[in-house]
Design a protein around this motif. Sequence first.
Motif, PDB file in Angstrom:
ATOM      1  N   LEU A  83       0.822  -1.211   0.000  1.00 56.69           N
ATOM      2  CA  LEU A  83       0.000   0.000   0.000  1.00 56.69           C
ATOM      3  C   LEU A  83       0.859   1.265   0.000  1.00 56.69           C
ATOM      4  CD1 LEU A  83      -3.029  -0.853   2.270  1.00 56.69           C
ATOM      5  CD2 LEU A  83      -2.769  -1.092  -0.194  1.00 56.69           C
ATOM      6  N   ARG A  84       1.980   1.230   0.686  1.00 56.06           N
ATOM      7  CA  ARG A  84       2.864   2.405   0.675  1.00 56.06           C
ATOM      8  C   ARG A  84       3.335   2.710  -0.737  1.00 56.06           C
ATOM      9  NH1 ARG A  84       5.750  -0.200   5.436  1.00 56.06           N
ATOM     10  NH2 ARG A  84       4.578   0.605   7.198  1.00 56.06           N
ATOM     11  N   SER A  85       3.632   1.674  -1.507  1.00 50.88           N
ATOM     12  CA  SER A  85       4.108   1.890  -2.869  1.00 50.88           C
ATOM     13  C   SER A  85       2.991   2.413  -3.767  1.00 50.88           C
ATOM     14  CB  SER A  85       4.688   0.602  -3.448  1.00 50.88           C
ATOM     15  OG  SER A  85       3.661  -0.339  -3.674  1.00 50.88           O
ATOM     16  N   ASP A  86       1.741   2.214  -3.351  1.00 51.48           N
ATOM     17  CA  ASP A  86       0.587   2.626  -4.152  1.00 51.48           C
ATOM     18  C   ASP A  86      -0.027   3.930  -3.644  1.00 51.48           C
ATOM     19  OD1 ASP A  86      -1.169   1.977  -6.306  1.00 51.48           O
ATOM     20  OD2 ASP A  86      -2.716   1.497  -4.831  1.00 51.48           O
ATOM     21  N   LYS A  87       0.516   4.465  -2.574  1.00 53.16           N
ATOM     22  CA  LYS A  87      -0.100   5.598  -1.883  1.00 53.16           C
ATOM     23  C   LYS A  87      -0.152   6.870  -2.720  1.00 53.16           C
ATOM     24  CE  LYS A  87       0.022   7.747   2.669  1.00 53.16           C
ATOM     25  NZ  LYS A  87       0.697   7.789   3.949  1.00 53.16           N
ATOM     26  N   GLN A  88       0.779   7.045  -3.620  1.00 57.99           N
ATOM     27  CA  GLN A  88       0.889   8.315  -4.325  1.00 57.99           C
ATOM     28  C   GLN A  88      -0.081   8.479  -5.484  1.00 57.99           C
ATOM     29  OE1 GLN A  88       2.617  10.765  -2.972  1.00 57.99           O
ATOM     30  NE2 GLN A  88       3.009   9.267  -1.371  1.00 57.99           N
ATOM     31  N   GLY A  89      -0.536   7.402  -6.057  1.00 59.42           N
ATOM     32  CA  GLY A  89      -1.443   7.588  -7.189  1.00 59.42           C
ATOM     33  C   GLY A  89      -1.902   6.263  -7.767  1.00 59.42           C
ATOM     34  N   GLY A  90      -2.967   6.335  -8.544  1.00 60.61           N
ATOM     35  CA  GLY A  90      -3.471   5.153  -9.207  1.00 60.61           C
ATOM     36  C   GLY A  90      -4.272   4.218  -8.323  1.00 60.61           C
ATOM     37  N   ARG A  91      -4.459   4.580  -7.088  1.00 59.13           N
ATOM     38  CA  ARG A  91      -5.199   3.693  -6.188  1.00 59.13           C
ATOM     39  C   ARG A  91      -6.685   4.021  -6.209  1.00 59.13           C
ATOM     40  NH1 ARG A  91      -6.719   6.425  -1.679  1.00 59.13           N
ATOM     41  NH2 ARG A  91      -5.555   8.292  -1.164  1.00 59.13           N
ATOM     42  N   ARG A  92      -7.466   3.051  -5.823  1.00 57.83           N
ATOM     43  CA  ARG A  92      -8.902   3.278  -5.676  1.00 57.83           C
ATOM     44  C   ARG A  92      -9.151   4.085  -4.405  1.00 57.83           C
ATOM     45  NH1 ARG A  92      -9.324  -2.704  -6.627  1.00 57.83           N
ATOM     46  NH2 ARG A  92     -10.069  -2.945  -8.749  1.00 57.83           N
ATOM     47  N   THR A  93     -10.161   4.937  -4.447  1.00 55.86           N
ATOM     48  CA  THR A  93     -10.567   5.612  -3.220  1.00 55.86           C
ATOM     49  C   THR A  93     -11.260   4.587  -2.329  1.00 55.86           C
ATOM     50  OG1 THR A  93     -12.752   6.207  -4.018  1.00 55.86           O
ATOM     51  CG2 THR A  93     -10.941   7.789  -4.445  1.00 55.86           C
ATOM     52  N   LEU A  94     -11.427   4.924  -1.084  1.00 54.47           N
ATOM     53  CA  LEU A  94     -12.116   4.045  -0.150  1.00 54.47           C
ATOM     54  C   LEU A  94     -13.550   3.783  -0.619  1.00 54.47           C
ATOM     55  CD1 LEU A  94     -11.588   2.569   2.496  1.00 54.47           C
ATOM     56  CD2 LEU A  94     -12.407   4.576   3.703  1.00 54.47           C
ATOM     57  N   ALA A  95     -14.231   4.815  -1.087  1.00 56.52           N
ATOM     58  CA  ALA A  95     -15.604   4.640  -1.582  1.00 56.52           C
ATOM     59  C   ALA A  95     -15.632   3.668  -2.756  1.00 56.52           C
ATOM     60  CB  ALA A  95     -16.206   5.979  -1.987  1.00 56.52           C
ATOM     61  N   GLN A  96     -14.661   3.755  -3.649  1.00 52.96           N
ATOM     62  CA  GLN A  96     -14.597   2.829  -4.786  1.00 52.96           C
ATOM     63  C   GLN A  96     -14.287   1.414  -4.309  1.00 52.96           C
ATOM     64  OE1 GLN A  96     -11.469   4.906  -6.844  1.00 52.96           O
ATOM     65  NE2 GLN A  96     -12.878   5.775  -8.358  1.00 52.96           N
ATOM     66  N   PHE A  97     -13.324   1.301  -3.400  1.00 48.92           N
ATOM     67  CA  PHE A  97     -12.914  -0.023  -2.937  1.00 48.92           C
ATOM     68  C   PHE A  97     -14.030  -0.728  -2.163  1.00 48.92           C
ATOM     69  CE2 PHE A  97     -10.542  -2.992  -0.183  1.00 48.92           C
ATOM     70  CZ  PHE A  97      -9.907  -3.731  -1.174  1.00 48.92           C
ATOM     71  N   MET A  98     -14.726   0.023  -1.329  1.00 45.91           N
ATOM     72  CA  MET A  98     -15.772  -0.590  -0.492  1.00 45.91           C
ATOM     73  C   MET A  98     -17.019  -0.971  -1.278  1.00 45.91           C
ATOM     74  SD  MET A  98     -15.340   1.583   3.017  1.00 45.91           S
ATOM     75  CE  MET A  98     -16.737   0.828   3.810  1.00 45.91           C
ATOM     76  N   THR A  99     -17.149  -0.483  -2.489  1.00 47.63           N
ATOM     77  CA  THR A  99     -18.314  -0.842  -3.299  1.00 47.63           C
ATOM     78  C   THR A  99     -17.929  -1.712  -4.490  1.00 47.63           C
ATOM     79  OG1 THR A  99     -18.133   1.250  -4.509  1.00 47.63           O
ATOM     80  CG2 THR A  99     -19.647   1.196  -2.625  1.00 47.63           C
ATOM     81  N   ILE A 100     -16.732  -2.232  -4.467  1.00 42.57           N
ATOM     82  CA  ILE A 100     -16.261  -3.073  -5.564  1.00 42.57           C
ATOM     83  C   ILE A 100     -17.065  -4.376  -5.634  1.00 42.57           C
ATOM     84  CG2 ILE A 100     -14.490  -4.311  -4.260  1.00 42.57           C
ATOM     85  CD1 ILE A 100     -12.635  -3.935  -6.629  1.00 42.57           C
ATOM     86  N   GLU A 101     -17.344  -4.796  -6.824  1.00 43.98           N
ATOM     87  CA  GLU A 101     -18.075  -6.047  -7.023  1.00 43.98           C
ATOM     88  C   GLU A 101     -17.100  -7.135  -7.445  1.00 43.98           C
ATOM     89  OE1 GLU A 101     -21.761  -5.760  -9.044  1.00 43.98           O
ATOM     90  OE2 GLU A 101     -22.282  -3.887  -8.023  1.00 43.98           O
ATOM     91  N   LEU A 102     -17.536  -8.373  -7.353  1.00 46.92           N
ATOM     92  CA  LEU A 102     -16.676  -9.518  -7.613  1.00 46.92           C
ATOM     93  C   LEU A 102     -15.972  -9.425  -8.965  1.00 46.92           C
ATOM     94  CD1 LEU A 102     -15.587 -12.243  -6.756  1.00 46.92           C
ATOM     95  CD2 LEU A 102     -17.662 -13.305  -7.647  1.00 46.92           C
ATOM     96  N   ALA A 103     -16.676  -9.002  -9.991  1.00 50.28           N
ATOM     97  CA  ALA A 103     -16.081  -8.928 -11.334  1.00 50.28           C
ATOM     98  C   ALA A 103     -14.904  -7.953 -11.391  1.00 50.28           C
ATOM     99  CB  ALA A 103     -17.147  -8.511 -12.348  1.00 50.28           C
ATOM    100  N   ASP A 104     -14.888  -6.959 -10.499  1.00 48.48           N
ATOM    101  CA  ASP A 104     -13.824  -5.954 -10.498  1.00 48.48           C
ATOM    102  C   ASP A 104     -12.725  -6.229  -9.468  1.00 48.48           C
ATOM    103  OD1 ASP A 104     -15.039  -4.441 -12.533  1.00 48.48           O
ATOM    104  OD2 ASP A 104     -16.396  -3.547 -11.060  1.00 48.48           O
TER     105      ASP A 104
END
Length: 143
Positions: free
Chosen positions: A54-75
Amino acid sequence: HEGFHQFAHRAFGEIHQWPQWFNEGLAAYFETAVFAGNRITPPKAPREDYLAVLRSDKQGGRRTLAQFMTIELADWNRSRKDYAYGACLAHYFLKQGDAQVQDAFRGFMSALRTTKDYKKAYEQAFGRLDVAALDRAFWATIR
């Protein structure tokens, strides 16, 4: 890890659109818990390798918490990053978040158990929180 999936299925039953971050995140969280008799000692901190991802991903390109918490199985990418995010998020909700965050997470688990519907449970528990502020608070713990 796999044992948690079995436990969750028994504890929550059939869930419409099972939340991947919850299912896989808690399974990854409990990988390092110590089980002795009837006692469970949860991990004191997220796994260091998960934090490093996560530290390596912290600066950019990561999903927001809202996006991550609503992710569906296909994604769900089934990548190390998704498991790391899920495990660290579970740790945050269970151990690091303030009382309001921990209450919301307990409310989410309760609503998920009773409604069997992820979207309803998510809205009931997290709909009243400022998820953008929650996102900032979570990422501040990834140092």
